[in-house]
Design an enzyme around this catalytic site. Structure first.
Site, PDB file in Angstrom:
ATOM      1  N   ARG A  77       0.510  14.442  14.155  1.00 44.33           N
ATOM      2  CA  ARG A  77       1.103  14.377  12.753  1.00 44.33           C
ATOM      3  C   ARG A  77       0.995  14.627  11.725  1.00 44.33           C
ATOM      4  O   ARG A  77       0.389  15.112  10.569  1.00 44.33           O
ATOM      5  CB  ARG A  77       0.372  13.396  11.672  1.00 44.33           C
ATOM      6  CG  ARG A  77       0.643  11.664  12.622  1.00 44.33           C
ATOM      7  CD  ARG A  77      -0.302  10.311  11.860  1.00 44.33           C
ATOM      8  NE  ARG A  77       0.782  10.064  11.028  1.00 44.33           N
ATOM      9  CZ  ARG A  77      -0.470   8.560   9.796  1.00 44.33           C
ATOM     10  NH1 ARG A  77      -0.819   7.785   9.703  1.00 44.33           N
ATOM     11  NH2 ARG A  77       0.642   8.219   9.380  1.00 44.33           N
ATOM     12  N   LYS A  86       1.147  -1.455   0.323  1.00 44.03           N
ATOM     13  CA  LYS A  86       0.450   0.109  -0.106  1.00 44.03           C
ATOM     14  C   LYS A  86       1.362   1.025  -0.079  1.00 44.03           C
ATOM     15  O   LYS A  86       0.911   2.213  -0.619  1.00 44.03           O
ATOM     16  CB  LYS A  86      -0.845  -0.007   1.288  1.00 44.03           C
ATOM     17  CG  LYS A  86      -1.466   1.543   1.019  1.00 44.03           C
ATOM     18  CD  LYS A  86      -2.287   1.417   2.837  1.00 44.03           C
ATOM     19  CE  LYS A  86      -1.705   1.942   4.343  1.00 44.03           C
ATOM     20  NZ  LYS A  86      -1.365   3.097   4.371  1.00 44.03           N
ATOM     21  N   ASN A  87       1.641   1.037   0.897  1.00 45.37           N
ATOM     22  CA  ASN A  87       2.315   2.303   0.751  1.00 45.37           C
ATOM     23  C   ASN A  87       3.656   2.620   0.367  1.00 45.37           C
ATOM     24  O   ASN A  87       4.227   3.874  -0.112  1.00 45.37           O
ATOM     25  CB  ASN A  87       2.962   2.784   2.612  1.00 45.37           C
ATOM     26  CG  ASN A  87       2.679   2.223   3.506  1.00 45.37           C
ATOM     27  OD1 ASN A  87       1.686   3.075   2.814  1.00 45.37           O
ATOM     28  ND2 ASN A  87       2.820   2.202   4.806  1.00 45.37           N
ATOM     29  N   ASP A  96       4.719   0.144  12.230  1.00 44.27           N
ATOM     30  CA  ASP A  96       3.411  -1.021  11.370  1.00 44.27           C
ATOM     31  C   ASP A  96       3.441  -1.796  11.768  1.00 44.27           C
ATOM     32  O   ASP A  96       2.608  -2.667  11.486  1.00 44.27           O
ATOM     33  CB  ASP A  96       3.320  -0.371  10.416  1.00 44.27           C
ATOM     34  CG  ASP A  96       2.889   1.387   9.891  1.00 44.27           C
ATOM     35  OD1 ASP A  96       2.948   1.875  10.473  1.00 44.27           O
ATOM     36  OD2 ASP A  96       2.846   1.643   8.795  1.00 44.27           O
ATOM     37  N   CYS A 128      -4.783  12.491  13.771  1.00 41.10           N
ATOM     38  CA  CYS A 128      -5.125  11.357  13.568  1.00 41.10           C
ATOM     39  C   CYS A 128      -4.862  10.911  14.913  1.00 41.10           C
ATOM     40  O   CYS A 128      -4.242  10.814  15.625  1.00 41.10           O
ATOM     41  CB  CYS A 128      -4.538  10.491  12.397  1.00 41.10           C
ATOM     42  SG  CYS A 128      -3.417   9.458  12.786  1.00 41.10           S
ATOM     43  N   ARG A 184      -4.707  10.442   4.954  1.00 42.39           N
ATOM     44  CA  ARG A 184      -3.978  11.673   5.178  1.00 42.39           C
ATOM     45  C   ARG A 184      -2.934  11.464   4.050  1.00 42.39           C
ATOM     46  O   ARG A 184      -2.006  12.491   3.217  1.00 42.39           O
ATOM     47  CB  ARG A 184      -2.853  10.894   6.988  1.00 42.39           C
ATOM     48  CG  ARG A 184      -3.696  10.987   6.967  1.00 42.39           C
ATOM     49  CD  ARG A 184      -2.902  11.128   8.631  1.00 42.39           C
ATOM     50  NE  ARG A 184      -2.368  12.232   8.950  1.00 42.39           N
ATOM     51  CZ  ARG A 184      -1.892  13.240   9.337  1.00 42.39           C
ATOM     52  NH1 ARG A 184      -3.111  13.991   9.761  1.00 42.39           N
ATOM     53  NH2 ARG A 184      -0.757  14.184   9.247  1.00 42.39           N
ATOM     54  N   ARG A 197      -8.639  -0.889   4.813  1.00 46.88           N
ATOM     55  CA  ARG A 197      -7.530  -0.118   4.165  1.00 46.88           C
ATOM     56  C   ARG A 197      -6.288  -0.117   3.882  1.00 46.88           C
ATOM     57  O   ARG A 197      -5.473  -0.117   2.879  1.00 46.88           O
ATOM     58  CB  ARG A 197      -7.535   1.155   5.502  1.00 46.88           C
ATOM     59  CG  ARG A 197      -8.097   2.194   5.735  1.00 46.88           C
ATOM     60  CD  ARG A 197      -7.487   3.346   6.783  1.00 46.88           C
ATOM     61  NE  ARG A 197      -6.827   4.020   5.235  1.00 46.88           N
ATOM     62  CZ  ARG A 197      -6.063   4.533   6.467  1.00 46.88           C
ATOM     63  NH1 ARG A 197      -6.594   5.015   7.912  1.00 46.88           N
ATOM     64  NH2 ARG A 197      -4.477   5.248   6.080  1.00 46.88           N
ATOM     65  N   VAL A 257       8.083   7.002  16.861  1.00 44.14           N
ATOM     66  CA  VAL A 257       7.804   7.101  15.880  1.00 44.14           C
ATOM     67  C   VAL A 257       6.521   8.160  16.344  1.00 44.14           C
ATOM     68  O   VAL A 257       6.734   9.084  15.338  1.00 44.14           O
ATOM     69  CB  VAL A 257       7.616   6.262  14.896  1.00 44.14           C
ATOM     70  CG1 VAL A 257       7.781   7.070  12.908  1.00 44.14           C
ATOM     71  CG2 VAL A 257       9.108   5.726  14.012  1.00 44.14           C
TER      72      VAL A 257
END
Ligand code: UD1
Length: 416
Positions: free
Chosen positions: A120, A22-23, A303, A115, A91, A395, A325
């Site tokens: 963020r 996804k990223n 993540d 969020c 985002r 998502r 993070v």
């Protein structure tokens, strides 16, 4: 709203194929905005966030066709505004800012806002664009950016930012002169994007290091490119194998992107071997407790922090998991405690006392990776776990319940 129902206690066995990242897909699809004509991207995952970015590009005037192999043509851009309605659902929509300003000299993009996992901000994206000559105003909740042509600049990122690096790298490809990004993000997704931009004709060196140099060119051409495998999805399935004491082949993944996780899971007692096209992972009878600190790549990914906490709830001792993070990424902890986990939050660390027998409970997903951790906990909990608000998981995970059930988990989606 759909729910996912899991009856715990099954060891996962078999093989699972990992989807495209996804990223990596999000910035690569957005990079089409820098070209005129049809781009073709392969291995695009079927996810809600991909639908959102397609809607975003369509709203700007681009055409999108297909799914797993996705064609995008941004030949004519009719609109330079990214609306609040789209940005608030994802985002990463801020990624259109750099390419729009670079190509059209203007953009109006809604500010993402806070969020579930932290404030963020996007201040570093904006600071870099200002340093490249853009005039930026914040008005009515929107970023208004204007410039005749961006100029190359030396940018120092105070914090390593993934989408910040991607946004400015894309902007710099069409700038006048050379841009140097210092303290750039080194994530594999940044490298995948740099490779695609280079195929488009961009002049980029240093991607994968913390110093990226981009020499601006006047135009880029469309390309055909493939999205890398999703290391976070792969990692989630590796942890699923470990937490259930199972044995799973993780196919279509890139082990070189998973080194921090492989190291940690090996410490827990798992046996992990490379096989053609992926990894063979085996969980032991006992899960040794380990300490983890999240860091930008190549450190342990934030993540995968929530999934690791789920695993440590059934570890053999005490584990300390420190999140460096994001400032508020422990929303899953209260839900895990409802399943019997023993966790104390101390500042930015979670102290997890293992040796718990989790018991199934109704729990609520609060963000994408938190929902994955609740599903993992459900796989080992006694009885029935019902995870609500699963739109978060849609998502970022392609058909997670189907993939887990093909490995023997008793899991199903209940449609409301
Ligand atoms: C990306 C990933 C997300 C992952 C995160 C960290 C995508 C689409 N999302 O998010 O899955 O969890 O990297 O690996 O790729 N920051 C600022 N100012 C800025 C930008 C960031 O202070 O202008 C801070 C953030 O609040 C955070 C840290 O920098 O504390 C890292 O965030 P960043 O790398 O930007 O995350 P994203 O790119 O949003």
């Amino acid at each position: 709203m759909d729910r996912i129902v899991i009856h715990g206690g099954e060891r996962l066995m078999g093989s699972v194929s990992i989807s495209g990242a996804k990223n990596a897909a999000l910035p690569i699809i957005v990079s089409s905005l820098l070209t005129e004509g049809w781009n073709l991207f392969h291995n695009v995952p079927d996810l809600a966030d991909i639908t959102t970015i397609k809607k975003m590009l369509t709203s700007l005037g681009a055409e999108c066709e297909g799914a797993g192999s996705l064609g995008v043509n941004a030949g004519s851009i009719k609109n330079c505004e990214a609306s609040y309605d789209l940005v608030k659902t994802m985002r990463a929509s801020i990624l259109v800012l750099g390419p729009l300003v670079a190509r059209e000299g203007r953009a109006r993009v809604s500010l993402p806002g806070g969020c579930a996992i932290g404030a963020r901000p996007v201040n570093l994206h904006l600071k870099a664009l200002r340093e490249m000559g853009a005039e930026i105003e914040l008005r009515d909740g929107y970023v208004d950016a204007r410039v005749s042509r961006l100029r190359g600049a030396k940018i120092y990122f105070d914090i390593s930012t993934v989408t910040g690096t991607e946004n400015i790298m894309m902007a710099a490809t069409l700038a006048d002169g050379t841009t140097i990004l210092e303290n750039a993000a080194r994530e594999p997704e940044v490298v995948n994007l740099a490779r695609v931009l280079t195929d488009m004709g961009a002049k980029i060196s240093g991607a994968g290091t913390d110093r990226i140099v981009i020499e601006g060119v006047t135009s880029l051409r469309p390309v055909e490119a493939t999205i890398i495998p999703d290391r976070i999805e792969a990692g989630t399935f590796m942890i699923a194998a470990g937490i259930t004491g199972g044995e799973v082949k993780i196919l279509n993944c890139d082990p070189s992107h998973l080194e921090p996780l492989i190291a940690k899971l090996t410490e827990t007692g798992m046996i992990i071997d490379s096989i053609p096209g992926g990894l063979h992972v085996r969980g032991g009878e006992k899960i040794m407790s380990v300490d983890v600190k999240t860091l930008p790549y190549p450190g342990f990914p934030t993540d995968l922090q929530a999934q690791m906490i789920a695993m440590m709830t059934v570890g053999s001792g005490i584990s300390v998991i420190t999140e460096t993070v994001f400032e508020n990424r422990f929303m899953h902890v209260n839900e895990l405690m409802r399943m019997g986990a023993d966790i104390i939050i101390e500042g930015n660390s979670a102290v997890i006392k293992g040796m718990r027998k989790l018991s199934g409970a109704p729990v609520m997903a609060t963000d994408l990776r938190a929902s994955a951790s609740l599903i993992l906990a459900g796989l080992v909990a006694e009885g029935k776990t019902e995870v609500s608000r699963v739109y978060h998981i849609d998502r970022g995970y392609e058909r997670i319940e189907k993939k887990l059930s093909s490995l023997g988990a008793r899991i199903e989606r209940i449609k409301d």
